[in-house]
Motif scaffolding. Structure first.
Motif, PDB file in Angstrom:
ATOM      1  N   UNK A  56     -24.297 -22.619 -38.360  1.00 18.53           N
ATOM      2  CA  UNK A  56     -24.362 -21.824 -39.409  1.00 18.53           C
ATOM      3  C   UNK A  56     -25.902 -21.816 -39.992  1.00 18.53           C
ATOM      4  N   UNK A  57     -26.316 -20.597 -40.434  1.00 12.90           N
ATOM      5  CA  UNK A  57     -27.860 -20.478 -40.897  1.00 12.90           C
ATOM      6  C   UNK A  57     -27.817 -19.990 -42.207  1.00 12.90           C
ATOM      7  N   UNK A  58     -28.752 -20.397 -42.785  1.00 16.18           N
ATOM      8  CA  UNK A  58     -28.825 -19.975 -44.354  1.00 16.18           C
ATOM      9  C   UNK A  58     -30.216 -19.446 -44.368  1.00 16.18           C
ATOM     10  N   UNK A  59     -30.030 -17.909 -45.000  1.00 12.43           N
ATOM     11  CA  UNK A  59     -31.399 -17.068 -45.257  1.00 12.43           C
ATOM     12  C   UNK A  59     -31.660 -17.197 -46.625  1.00 12.43           C
ATOM     13  N   UNK A  60     -32.923 -17.259 -46.953  1.00 10.53           N
ATOM     14  CA  UNK A  60     -33.570 -17.222 -48.322  1.00 10.53           C
ATOM     15  C   UNK A  60     -34.841 -17.076 -48.438  1.00 10.53           C
ATOM     16  N   UNK A  61     -35.116 -16.552 -49.613  1.00 14.52           N
ATOM     17  CA  UNK A  61     -36.537 -16.037 -50.013  1.00 14.52           C
ATOM     18  C   UNK A  61     -37.297 -17.548 -50.750  1.00 14.52           C
ATOM     19  N   UNK A  62     -38.579 -17.556 -50.552  1.00 18.19           N
ATOM     20  CA  UNK A  62     -39.099 -18.649 -51.193  1.00 18.19           C
ATOM     21  C   UNK A  62     -40.208 -18.152 -52.171  1.00 18.19           C
ATOM     22  N   UNK A  63     -40.204 -18.601 -53.388  1.00 18.43           N
ATOM     23  CA  UNK A  63     -41.240 -18.191 -54.335  1.00 18.43           C
ATOM     24  C   UNK A  63     -42.704 -18.929 -54.071  1.00 18.43           C
ATOM     25  N   UNK A  64     -43.498 -18.404 -54.996  1.00 17.58           N
ATOM     26  CA  UNK A  64     -44.776 -18.985 -55.062  1.00 17.58           C
ATOM     27  C   UNK A  64     -44.953 -20.412 -55.313  1.00 17.58           C
ATOM     28  N   UNK A  65     -43.920 -20.986 -56.205  1.00  9.65           N
ATOM     29  CA  UNK A  65     -43.968 -22.297 -56.406  1.00  9.65           C
ATOM     30  C   UNK A  65     -42.809 -23.242 -55.718  1.00  9.65           C
ATOM     31  N   UNK A  66     -42.346 -22.571 -54.582  1.00 10.68           N
ATOM     32  CA  UNK A  66     -41.438 -23.184 -53.947  1.00 10.68           C
ATOM     33  C   UNK A  66     -39.837 -23.209 -54.200  1.00 10.68           C
ATOM     34  N   UNK A  67     -39.607 -22.450 -55.203  1.00 15.89           N
ATOM     35  CA  UNK A  67     -38.112 -22.020 -55.407  1.00 15.89           C
ATOM     36  C   UNK A  67     -37.699 -21.199 -54.484  1.00 15.89           C
ATOM     37  N   UNK A  68     -36.209 -21.338 -54.262  1.00 17.64           N
ATOM     38  CA  UNK A  68     -35.526 -20.818 -53.270  1.00 17.64           C
ATOM     39  C   UNK A  68     -34.559 -19.820 -53.893  1.00 17.64           C
ATOM     40  N   UNK A  69     -34.327 -18.646 -53.079  1.00 15.56           N
ATOM     41  CA  UNK A  69     -33.564 -17.566 -53.670  1.00 15.56           C
ATOM     42  C   UNK A  69     -32.544 -17.344 -52.517  1.00 15.56           C
TER      43      UNK A  69
END
Length: 215
Positions: free
Chosen positions: A59-72
């Motif tokens: 299982x793979x999780x895809x997410x975006x990472x913000x400028x301050x390291x936060x995940x979405x």
């Protein structure tokens, strides 16, 4: 025949049965196996790709990472899925805009970009698979956008937990409040408060290391 061909053929037969037999044979002879341990990244932001990824196990999780390291959080990939971003980035020699991390030990069939045009031209089952992959991921992203635009955080949290239960096929969710907060783009304190409200209303039972979904 390479040592990986029989294993690739087995995975293709199990999870990609819609592929033509000739396509399976060609993939088996050109593709390679990649093993990714739980917690390791399959794909990083800014990375160039030379292959398309088909998920064979795990299982793979895809997410975006913000400028301050936060995940979405965006969506998960499971056996039988392909990474649409890897198809686009590999084919167009573009950098990845997301991170893909293994949630559990994962096996990936890596299809080299050099044969992508050939596969699209010569195999209808591959063409339809790629189109369906794009359609599915687009719908999932619309779902994410709808959640952000039209749902309050308590509704987003409940929807998120229901989706986890459905996709993982379990009622015991082994995830921390911080992990949920990261996926929903909010703080741990907000998630903890909303989970307590859900527990008071009988929808969940909170434990030290997991959450029981009651519904």
């Amino acid at each position: 025949m390479t040592t990986e061909e029989p294993l690739i053929s087995e995975y293709l037969a199990s999870h990609f049965s819609q592929f033509q037999s000739e396509l399976k044979a060609e993939l088996s002879s050109h593709a390679t196996i990649r093993q990714i341990k739980a917690g390791e990244n399959m794909l990083l932001t800014g990375q160039y790709l030379r292959s398309t990824m088909l998920i064979a196990e795990g299982r793979i999780k895809l997410f975006r990472e913000g400028d301050e390291g936060e995940e979405f959080f965006m969506y998960y990939l499971e056996p039988g899925d392909a990474c649409a971003l890897s198809i686009i980035c590999a084919e167009n020699k573009q950098r990845s805009g997301i991170i893909a991390k293994a949630v559990e030990d994962t096996t990936v069939i890596s299809v080299p970009v050099a044969i992508m045009d050939h596969l699209m031209r010569n195999y209808k089952s591959w063409y339809h698979f790629v189109i369906e992959t794009f359609r599915t991921r687009f719908n999932e992203l619309l779902e994410v956008i709808d959640n952000i635009a039209f749902r309050a955080m308590d509704e987003r949290l409940e929807f998120y937990l229901k989706k986890q239960v459905k996709e993982l096929r379990v009622t015991k969710l082994k995830m921390t409040h911080q992990e949920i907060a990261n996926d929903l783009g909010t703080s741990r304190e907000v998630i903890s408060r909303l989970l307590k409200k859900m527990e008071d209303s009988g929808k969940v039972a909170l434990h030290k290391n997991h959450i029981d979904w009651i519904g």
